[in-house]
Design a protein around this motif. Structure first.
Motif, mmCIF file in Angstrom:
data_model
loop_
_atom_site.group_PDB
_atom_site.id
_atom_site.type_symbol
_atom_site.label_atom_id
_atom_site.label_comp_id
_atom_site.label_asym_id
_atom_site.label_seq_id
_atom_site.Cartn_x
_atom_site.Cartn_y
_atom_site.Cartn_z
ATOM 1 N N THR B 387 8.461 5.888 2.589
ATOM 2 C CA THR B 387 8.249 4.859 3.586
ATOM 3 C C THR B 387 7.007 4.882 4.159
ATOM 4 O O THR B 387 6.114 4.099 4.485
ATOM 5 C CB THR B 387 9.427 4.905 4.609
ATOM 6 N N GLU B 388 6.761 6.251 4.680
ATOM 7 C CA GLU B 388 5.454 6.764 5.594
ATOM 8 C C GLU B 388 4.359 6.290 4.807
ATOM 9 O O GLU B 388 3.260 5.725 5.007
ATOM 10 C CB GLU B 388 5.518 7.972 6.303
ATOM 11 N N ASN B 389 4.447 6.513 3.456
ATOM 12 C CA ASN B 389 3.265 6.424 2.399
ATOM 13 C C ASN B 389 2.833 5.007 2.361
ATOM 14 O O ASN B 389 1.905 4.494 2.324
ATOM 15 C CB ASN B 389 3.675 7.006 1.067
ATOM 16 N N LYS B 390 4.273 4.288 2.401
ATOM 17 C CA LYS B 390 3.840 2.931 2.207
ATOM 18 C C LYS B 390 3.156 2.362 3.291
ATOM 19 O O LYS B 390 2.233 1.483 3.274
ATOM 20 C CB LYS B 390 5.245 1.977 2.169
ATOM 21 N N TYR B 391 3.420 2.619 4.499
ATOM 22 C CA TYR B 391 2.892 2.297 5.665
ATOM 23 C C TYR B 391 1.149 2.815 5.806
ATOM 24 O O TYR B 391 0.434 1.772 5.999
ATOM 25 C CB TYR B 391 3.368 2.949 7.189
ATOM 26 N N ILE B 392 1.178 3.708 5.426
ATOM 27 C CA ILE B 392 -0.449 4.250 5.219
ATOM 28 C C ILE B 392 -1.200 3.361 4.396
ATOM 29 O O ILE B 392 -2.376 3.079 4.515
ATOM 30 C CB ILE B 392 -0.431 5.620 4.653
ATOM 31 N N SER B 393 -0.362 3.037 3.188
ATOM 32 C CA SER B 393 -1.267 2.261 2.182
ATOM 33 C C SER B 393 -1.322 0.831 2.698
ATOM 34 O O SER B 393 -2.453 0.164 2.202
ATOM 35 C CB SER B 393 -0.656 2.334 0.680
ATOM 36 N N ILE B 394 -0.391 0.367 3.458
ATOM 37 C CA ILE B 394 -0.580 -1.082 4.191
ATOM 38 C C ILE B 394 -1.966 -0.945 5.070
ATOM 39 O O ILE B 394 -2.679 -1.791 5.042
ATOM 40 C CB ILE B 394 0.730 -1.315 4.808
ATOM 41 N N ILE B 395 -1.916 0.093 5.730
ATOM 42 C CA ILE B 395 -3.043 0.069 6.708
ATOM 43 C C ILE B 395 -4.240 0.259 6.050
ATOM 44 O O ILE B 395 -5.372 -0.811 6.273
ATOM 45 C CB ILE B 395 -3.163 1.556 7.580
#
Lengths: 119, 578
Positions: B387-395
């Protein structure tokens, strides 16, 4: 072989921090200067293999600094690094050894540095 | 009737409102009756100054014989009375046969019926209007008293003819003046040239009672669609004559009629009513004006002396056209100027907008780089769950998106299209030279030009090209310290089998130190105290953008020659040109 020394010149503190960390990871030794005058002072006393120079800076901008650097050290490699690419068209930037548009993606910067240093 | 009553009666008639012909005929009737003269005939002058038999008393028997032939002044008795302006009196015995004029065969055998003949000039002190002829059957002699009376009478008739002449010519003048004043009104009104020419044709036709009026413009000036403006219909029978007259008047630079084209050939009144005049301005024929009379209309105002009037009208038109031309040019210039001003304001707006945008972009770009840069470091350094990885890639994706938007904005803002146009290099050089040499520091510099006069125009940005020429010429000027010779040559040549034009500029400034020759086009390289070292670098870049190149020929100690090569067939598109 000693690690190549790079002077990062930028008026934004966090840019300096980002470049320092990113480039140290690549094995470079980093010096920092927050404007053109500081950079020239540093270059007079220390030896750097390469200068990464921001263009838009208060006081003396990167183009003027580039001119001054080439006057005191004709063979000092310099890479211009600016937030935008229009200085590429500016013939005054041609004396630089490379030109990189600032980006969150630092791969281009790293590659250009390696090319200029012949690594 | 006694002479006083008779004279009174005649004066009464002469001042009456009757038509001229009726007045004269009435007078001739009275004379014939009272002087007991069976014939009372008046000769007047016609258009070509020949005497013709125009009026007679009602019972005249000779009139129809005499009016078959017109006589010149000095010809026969009538002609010689007109010439000498003195009366002649004859009797049956001494009257010359056929009135001294051999063209009256029908008079033979008739003159013997008359006993006395009187020929009197109708003249006052300065003008001669005709000749009065009296022939009497029942009188043996004309007494002196009658002679005196007749001479008073002929003066009176002369007076009638004269005032009629004056009225006619003043009517004509008035109509001419009215025409010209109407024309003046139209010509000074600021309507567009097309309407102007149509109106001119109409006014002329109406006021001169012409069948048609046609104005042909020889020059494609005023940017008009049509080159001929006609009022009325050009009669097909004179179409060729119109063309002939137009050509003749433009060639002779004066008004002409059909008589000028073929002096003796035309007796046709309709064809003779054609006049053509050149519309001339500053020794340049702008066109021609042609006017033609109406077959039916008797009051056509261009008579035998029509050349004068048509010339005056043509002059009016030329000054009117000249005015319109100036007006049009002025209007164009004002429009261009205001367009240029608008463009300038737009550009200025755009430029400051561009500067502002660039500044904002810069301000945004740095924080973006920082956010994105550190987000990337985070992603690499810490062990994150999915999930956190996904957030970072969104950023990171959003940062990349913002960066590309910023780049696009900047690309758009900095775009300054350059103007490629066909221009003559020789003219560019001359303009630059004119600009530079007007300065006194160029007084001691000799400019030697050898231009190729057949140099083809090429597609280039003349402003940028002029900047290059100025840079090089200013360098020469400085190298020669304001004294020496600059030799400028243009020619056609080829480079790699493609047509090029070459501009060479050679000075006598001692040349460049061979050690520096390779650096002349490098930015920041300068040997001048106050130079920026950018002049030749910019010039080189400009010429390279034109797909050309600059050569340097250096003779140390003598001088240097810069040769600019530009492709002669250049198809620079806007994109390539930026």
């Amino acid at each position: 072989m000693k690690n190549p020394r790079i002077l990062v010149v930028d008026d934004e503190e966090n840019i300096r921090l980002l470049f320092k960390e990113e480039l140290e990871e690549e094995g470079f030794e980093i010096g920092l200067a927050s404007n053109g005058f500081e950079a020239l002072d540093k270059l007079k006393t220390e030896r750097f293999d390469l200068v990464v120079l921001d263009i838009k800076m208060p006081g003396m901008d990167g183009i003027q600094t580039l001119n001054e650097i080439k006057n005191i050290k004709k063979d000092q490699p310099v890479i211009l690094c600016s937030a935008y690419g229009e200085f590429k068209q500016d013939f005054s930037s041609w004396v630089s050894d490379g030109y990189v548009v600032k980006s969150a993606d630092t791969r281009e910067l790293k590659q250009t540095i390696k090319n200029v240093l012949g690594l | 009737m006694n002479p006083v009553d008779l004279l009174g009666k005649i004066i009464e008639i002469s001042h009456s409102n009757l038509e001229l012909a009726s007045r004269i005929t009435s007078i001739l009737n009275i004379i014939s009756q009272d002087m007991r003269s069976e014939e009372a005939i008046i000769y007047t002058f016609d258009k070509d100054k020949r005497l013709s038999c125009r009026y007679a008393n009602q019972r005249s028997a000779l009139f129809n014989i005499l009016n078959k032939y017109r006589c010149h002044i000095g010809e026969g008795i009538v002609g010689s009375v007109a010439q000498k302006r003195s009366p002649l009196f004859y009797t049956m015995r001494d009257i010359p046969p056929r009135f001294g004029c051999l063209f009256y065969p029908e008079l033979d055998g008739k003159l013997e019926n008359y006993k006395v003949f009187a020929f009197l000039p109708l003249a006052d002190d300065s003008y001669l209007y005709g000749v009065l002829v009296l022939c009497a059957v029942n009188r043996d002699v004309i007494h002196d008293a009658d002679k005196i009376f007749l001479s008073i009478l002929s003066r009176e008739v002369g007076g009638i003819l004269r005032s009629y002449d004056l009225i006619l010519s003043s009517k004509k003048r008035i109509s001419e003046l009215a025409t010209l004043s109407e024309l003046g009104k139209v010509l000074t009104s600021n309507i567009d040239p097309q309407e102007l020419l149509k109106n001119i044709a109409l006014i002329i036709a109406k006021s001169l009672n012409a069948a048609f009026v046609t104005i042909k413009l020889g020059y494609a000036f005023l940017k008009l669609d049509a080159q001929r403006f006609t009022y009325g219909i050009i009669d097909p029978s004179v179409q060729d004559h119109v063309a002939e007259l137009e050509e003749t008047s433009a060639r002779l630079l004066r008004a002409v009629s059909m008589r000028d084209c073929a002096p003796d050939e035309y007796e046709d009144a309709f064809k003779l009513s054609l006049f053509s005049a050149p519309i001339v301005s500053k020794n340049r024929v702008l066109g021609t004006l042609t006017i033609c009379g109406d077959k039916m209309e008797q009051t056509y105002a261009l008579g035998e002396d029509g050349q004068y009037l048509i010339n005056t009208i043509a002059n009016y038109i030329s000054s009117g056209l000249e005015n319109t031309l100036l007006n049009t040019r002025l209007r164009d210039a004002v429009r261009e100027l205001s367009d240029a001003q608008k463009r300038l304001i737009e550009q200025e707006k755009f430029r400051s907008l561009g500067e502002m945008t660039a500044n904002i972009a810069h301000e945004i770009k740095n924080p973006l780089v920082i956010i994105g840069g550190f987000a990337k470091r985070l992603a690499r350094q810490i062990d994150l769950d999915r999930t956190e990885n996904k957030y970072i890639s969104i950023i990171l994706n959003e940062v990349t998106r913002l960066e590309s938007i910023l780049n696009e904005v900047l690309n758009y803002v900095k775009e300054t299209p350059l103007v490629a146009e066909m221009c003559s290099i020789n003219d560019c050089l001359d303009e630059v030279l004119y600009l530079l040499t007007s300065d006194s520091s160029w007084e001691e510099i000799n400019i030697a030009k050898t231009y190729d006069p057949r140099l083809p125009p090429i597609s280039c940005d003349s402003q940028q090209l002029k900047q290059v020429l100025i840079n090089i010429l200013m360098n020469s000027h400085e190298a020669m310290h304001g004294r020496g010779t600059i030799t400028i040559q243009t020619k056609q040549t080829t480079y790699e089998n493609r047509p090029f034009i070459a501009i060479s500029i050679a000075d006598t400034g001692g040349g460049i130190d061979p050690a520096n020759i390779d650096n002349v086009f490098n930015p920041f390289f300068t040997t001048k105290e106050r130079g920026t070292g950018l002049g030749l670098a910019i010039s080189n870049k400009i010429i390279m953008n034109h797909k050309g190149h600059i050569d340097v020929e250096n003779i140390a100690g003598k001088g240097v020659t810069f040769i600019i090569y530009l492709p002669a067939k250049n198809h620079i598109t806007k994109e390539e040109f930026l």
